[in-house]
Design a protein around this motif. Sequence first.
Motif, short mmCIF file in Angstrom:
data_model
loop_
_atom_site.label_atom_id
_atom_site.label_comp_id
_atom_site.label_asym_id
_atom_site.label_seq_id
_atom_site.Cartn_x
_atom_site.Cartn_y
_atom_site.Cartn_z
N ILE A 166 -1.75 60.41 41.95
CA ILE A 166 -0.91 61.20 41.04
C ILE A 166 -0.03 60.29 40.17
N THR A 167 0.24 59.05 40.64
CA THR A 167 1.26 58.20 40.01
C THR A 167 1.06 58.00 38.50
N PRO A 168 -0.15 57.71 38.02
CA PRO A 168 -0.31 57.50 36.57
C PRO A 168 0.01 58.74 35.73
N LEU A 169 0.11 59.91 36.37
CA LEU A 169 0.36 61.14 35.60
C LEU A 169 1.84 61.37 35.33
N TYR A 170 2.71 60.63 36.04
CA TYR A 170 4.14 60.89 35.89
C TYR A 170 4.67 60.37 34.57
N ASN A 171 5.54 61.16 33.94
CA ASN A 171 6.31 60.60 32.83
C ASN A 171 7.67 60.15 33.39
N SER A 172 8.45 59.43 32.60
CA SER A 172 9.61 58.72 33.15
C SER A 172 10.71 59.66 33.64
N THR A 173 10.72 60.91 33.16
CA THR A 173 11.80 61.81 33.57
C THR A 173 11.39 62.71 34.73
N GLU A 174 10.13 62.65 35.12
CA GLU A 174 9.63 63.58 36.13
C GLU A 174 10.00 63.15 37.54
N ARG A 175 10.25 64.12 38.41
CA ARG A 175 10.46 63.83 39.84
C ARG A 175 9.17 63.28 40.42
N GLN A 176 9.23 62.10 41.04
CA GLN A 176 8.01 61.46 41.55
C GLN A 176 7.92 61.65 43.06
N MET A 194 5.33 63.04 44.72
CA MET A 194 3.92 63.08 45.14
C MET A 194 3.36 64.50 45.23
N LEU A 195 4.20 65.52 44.97
CA LEU A 195 3.74 66.90 45.15
C LEU A 195 2.92 67.39 43.95
N VAL A 196 1.86 68.11 44.26
CA VAL A 196 1.01 68.69 43.21
C VAL A 196 1.61 70.07 42.89
N ASN A 197 2.76 70.03 42.18
CA ASN A 197 3.55 71.27 42.06
C ASN A 197 3.58 71.84 40.65
N ASN A 198 2.58 71.50 39.83
CA ASN A 198 2.42 72.21 38.56
C ASN A 198 0.93 72.22 38.18
N ALA A 199 0.59 73.00 37.17
CA ALA A 199 -0.82 73.18 36.82
C ALA A 199 -1.44 71.89 36.28
N ARG A 200 -0.64 71.06 35.64
CA ARG A 200 -1.16 69.78 35.09
C ARG A 200 -1.64 68.88 36.23
N PHE A 201 -0.82 68.72 37.27
CA PHE A 201 -1.23 67.90 38.41
C PHE A 201 -2.41 68.56 39.14
#
Length: 299
Positions: free
Chosen positions: A162-172, A174-181
């Motif tokens: 999941i790590t490469p999907l995070y933008n700098s302001t997002e809570r990291q 590890m949870l798949v807690n939105n439709a994008r993830f």
Amino acid sequence: MLAAGVVFSLLAVAQLAATQLPPPQEAPRQALSDLITANHILHHRSIIDSFGHVSIRHPNDSSVYIMAASAGNTVSRAADLYYYRVNDSEPLPFPNGTMPGSVSARSERFIHGEIMRRYSETNAVVHSHALPMLTYATGLISLVPVYHMAAFMGLNVPLWDITPLYNSTERQDMLVNNARFGSALAAAFSNSTSTSDNPSTLPTYPLVLQRYHGFSTAATSLSNVVYQSIYATDNAVVETAQLEARRAVGGEALGSIEALSLNEVQTSTGLGADDYAFRAWEGFAWEVQHLSDYVNELR
Ligand SMILES: *[C@@H]1O[C@H](CO)[C@@H](O)[C@H](O)[C@H]1NC(C)=O
Ligand SMILES: *[C@@H]1O[C@H](CO)[C@@H](O)[C@H](O)[C@H]1NC(C)=O
Ligand SMILES: *[C@@H]1O[C@H](CO)[C@@H](O)[C@H](O)[C@H]1NC(C)=O
Ligand SMILES: *[C@@H]1O[C@H](CO)[C@@H](O)[C@H](O)[C@H]1NC(C)=O
Ligand SMILES: *[C@@H]1O[C@H](CO)[C@@H](O)[C@H](O)[C@H]1NC(C)=O
């Protein structure tokens, strides 16, 4: 003439009705009962606890899925099973129109919704943090089938990060807690780079490891997905034991892990098929039905 109080309460009801989605139809009692049993089986086997979850697609409405909101062992009645819309994982009311209240919807429901949205023949999903699998969720050593019961995994189990999907302001977290993830994880079940405009109806890979998190697995039926969760986890135990045994005999120089060959994988894969999975299910279900800790009011 209406009293002011009545007008206000009519407005309140109208507002509620406008924000609440229409209720799904009642799912067959047997399907709900089996979902409760699956929660008990997976809890008893330490595949799920307060975290981790198992879902089914609604047998009568492919646009809806059903999943418990609370810990596997505490699931016992229809009110513990929540309904969600497949296309965006929005929580739905119970079939009788009332909204579930006491326990909030699962934040990682998008795993289930997005896998079912992408693969129309997927009818059941498990997400787990089973301890034996976490060694292989680091990516240090590949998870491979070291016995026939886990041949269904194939020789290339994807490891999704999941790590490469995070933008700098997002809570990291590890949870798949939105439709994008969720949709990125669902895509990892396929060997095709084509996007959702050309989806295959079944995943290429039945199981995907999630880096530093756990795994998710998808199947056409609840008994199959339970089978896959249990035997993949058992395989991880056996693979780790094999690595320890090799180290004990000074076998670090022996090379890679001993796994089934491609031919053996292909020949043994039938062991994950419906008849075998159902036979396994009957045994697993019997076991939890005879343990007083697990209550199923729909049996
Ligand atoms: C719902 O699905 C079940 C299982 O497939 C089936 O037996 C039942 O007839 C269906 N009910 C309705 C109302 O379609
Ligand atoms: C509606 O269904 C839920 C889930 O089965 C149940 O807990 C609740 O009591 C029902 N409400 C009414 C008003 O029947
Ligand atoms: C999901 O389906 C509903 C009903 O068809 C629709 O209103 C909604 O916009 C859809 N959401 C997405 C994300 O496609
Ligand atoms: C970062 O992620 C947050 C939360 O998902 C989102 O609201 C925001 O728009 C994203 N920002 C960028 C620059 O993509
Ligand atoms: C993807 O997997 C399918 C089997 O599920 C296979 O038929 C196909 O050739 C594979 N495609 C690629 C690009 O590897």
